[in-house]
Design an enzyme around this catalytic site. Structure first.
Site, PDB file in Angstrom:
ATOM      1  CB  ALA A   1      27.527  13.240   8.967  1.00  0.00           C
ATOM      2  CG  LEU A   2      29.430  11.864  14.859  1.00  0.00           C
ATOM      3  CD1 LEU A   2      29.325  11.377  16.305  1.00  0.00           C
ATOM      4  CD2 LEU A   2      30.198  13.183  14.802  1.00  0.00           C
ATOM      5  CG  HIS A   3      34.236  10.806   9.678  1.00  0.00           C
ATOM      6  ND1 HIS A   3      35.477  11.026  10.233  1.00  0.00           N
ATOM      7  CD2 HIS A   3      33.828  11.998   9.186  1.00  0.00           C
ATOM      8  CE1 HIS A   3      35.809  12.287  10.071  1.00  0.00           C
ATOM      9  NE2 HIS A   3      34.817  12.908   9.451  1.00  0.00           N
TER      10      HIS A   3
ATOM     11  CG  HIS B   1      33.606  13.379  13.711  1.00  0.00           C
ATOM     12  ND1 HIS B   1      32.976  12.974  12.560  1.00  0.00           N
ATOM     13  CD2 HIS B   1      33.732  14.728  13.611  1.00  0.00           C
ATOM     14  CE1 HIS B   1      32.718  14.023  11.807  1.00  0.00           C
ATOM     15  NE2 HIS B   1      33.169  15.105  12.409  1.00  0.00           N
TER      16      HIS B   1
ATOM     17  CD  GLN C   1      30.363  25.724  10.401  1.00  0.00           C
ATOM     18  OE1 GLN C   1      30.234  25.834  11.617  1.00  0.00           O
ATOM     19  NE2 GLN C   1      31.268  24.929   9.866  1.00  0.00           N
TER      20      GLN C   1
ATOM     21  CE  LYS D   1      38.389  16.577   5.106  1.00  0.00           C
ATOM     22  NZ  LYS D   1      37.373  17.565   5.522  1.00  0.00           N
TER      23      LYS D   1
ATOM     24  CD  GLN E   1      36.647  24.121  11.640  1.00  0.00           C
ATOM     25  OE1 GLN E   1      35.660  24.566  11.079  1.00  0.00           O
ATOM     26  NE2 GLN E   1      36.706  22.884  12.095  1.00  0.00           N
TER      27      GLN E   1
ATOM     28  NE  ARG F   1      30.775  19.972   2.782  1.00  0.00           N
ATOM     29  CZ  ARG F   1      31.133  20.656   3.871  1.00  0.00           C
ATOM     30  NH1 ARG F   1      32.147  20.228   4.610  1.00  0.00           N
ATOM     31  NH2 ARG F   1      30.492  21.744   4.222  1.00  0.00           N
TER      32      ARG F   1
HETATM   33  O1  PAF Z   1      34.512  21.245  11.714  1.00  0.00           O
HETATM   34  C1  PAF Z   1      33.292  21.290  11.978  1.00  0.00           C
HETATM   35  O2  PAF Z   1      32.571  20.276  11.959  1.00  0.00           O
HETATM   36  C2  PAF Z   1      32.657  22.626  12.303  1.00  0.00           C
HETATM   37  O3  PAF Z   1      33.213  23.638  11.549  1.00  0.00           O
HETATM   38  C3  PAF Z   1      32.651  22.971  13.788  1.00  0.00           C
HETATM   39  C4  PAF Z   1      34.070  23.163  14.340  1.00  0.00           C
HETATM   40  C5  PAF Z   1      31.941  21.884  14.563  1.00  0.00           C
HETATM   41  C6  PAF Z   1      31.893  24.283  14.008  1.00  0.00           C
HETATM   42  O4  PAF Z   1      30.576  24.178  13.556  1.00  0.00           O
END
Ligand code: PAF
Length: 280
Positions: A32-34, A37, A61, A151, A155, A189
């Protein structure tokens, strides 16, 4: 762009390129690239690396099954966007390719404090799942450089810790959050938000900006409470709005005026959970 679905194939191909003296830049995603990314792909290309993007919606996750089921998938568009951005390689594995032995006996990563606060507190198990998948991906993709978006502030810290804990020889690059002109942080999202709620969602950015503009040395609790009230009154179900030490995410209630701070927020708009942050 070359598409790989099998771990052994992409590893063999990349190891050959490394032997030929090429650097490998890696951008892990859940699709779901924006444009956020794509900016990571561009950063990797700018460094002259072979740019590898992975798309894998990692079941390990998601602490909320509904969130996993509703996670947007736009694979055709993603491939198109990656081609246009000049991405060299796409890794698109299946769940069994990523977790041939399942995840039942997965190892536990000692993330300490980071796992107990903010996202760690509200999404139990989430960061273990992130570590599991990123560790596996870095075993498959011998990356010199890993590109992540600011963002997902916490993480980024977790993945830095993972690389340290596992002695992985990959440099982490944290790239700025891309925003819509309204200020709304770009996020996969956001695709789940109606046009109306996209407008409402930018209240998160406004609230973080309010914290940035009004943080002064001394007690911060009243300021934080006003921020929570603002978002709640705007129709959000707030998980947290906090001001924390930007280096270690210690929650700061009383600011000495010296330490670097970050404001972080997580809130539901209807069923969609949004997060954002701002360095103060
Ligand atoms: O940020 C994300 O899209 C995910 O948490 C990642 C780093 C690709 C791991 O699944």
């Amino acid at each position: 762009m070359i598409l790989f679905k099998k771990a052994a194939d992409i590893t063999a191909w990349l190891l050959k390129s490394k032997t030929a003296g090429k650097k490998i830049g890696f951008i892990p995603t859940m699709g779901a690239l924006h444009p956020g990314h794509i900016s990571l792909i561009k950063a990797s290309k700018k460094a002259g690396s072979i740019s590898v993007c992975s798309i894998f919606v990692n079941p390990a996750q998601f602490n909320d099954a509904k969130d996993f089921d509703n996670y947007p998938s736009t694979i055709e568009k993603d491939i198109d966007a990656l081609e246009k951005a000049g991405c060299d390689i796409l890794f698109l594995p299946s769940v069994s390719e990523m977790y041939p032995a399942g995840t039942g006996n997965a190892k536990t990563y000692n993330l300490g404090y980071l796992e107990t606060v903010l996202e760690g507190k509200y999404r139990p198990g989430h960061f273990q799942g992130v570590c599991l998948v990123v560790h596996r991906l870095l075993n498959i993709i011998p990356a010199d450089d890993l590109y992540l978006g600011q963002k997902d502030y916490q993480q980024c810290m977790v993945i830095k810790k993972l690389v340290e804990l596992e002695n992985i020889n990959t440099t982490i690059h944290i790239c700025p959050t891309l925003r819509e002109t309204s200020g709304l942080a770009m996020s996969s999202r956001n695709m789940r938000l109606t046009e109306e709620s996209q407008k409402q969602a930018l209240k998160i950015f406004e609230t973080l900006s309010y914290l940035k503009n009004n943080s002064k040395p001394g007690n911060l609790t009243a300021l934080k409470q006003t921020a929570i009230d603002n978002l709640t009154n705007a129709g959000f179900k707030v998980n947290y709005i906090e001001i924390a030490d930007a280096g270690n995410l210690d929650i700061i209630n009383h600011w000495d005026g010296n330490s670097k701070l970050v404001a972080v927020a997580a809130a539901f708009l209807g069923e969609v959970r949004l997060i954002d942050n701002m360095l103060l």
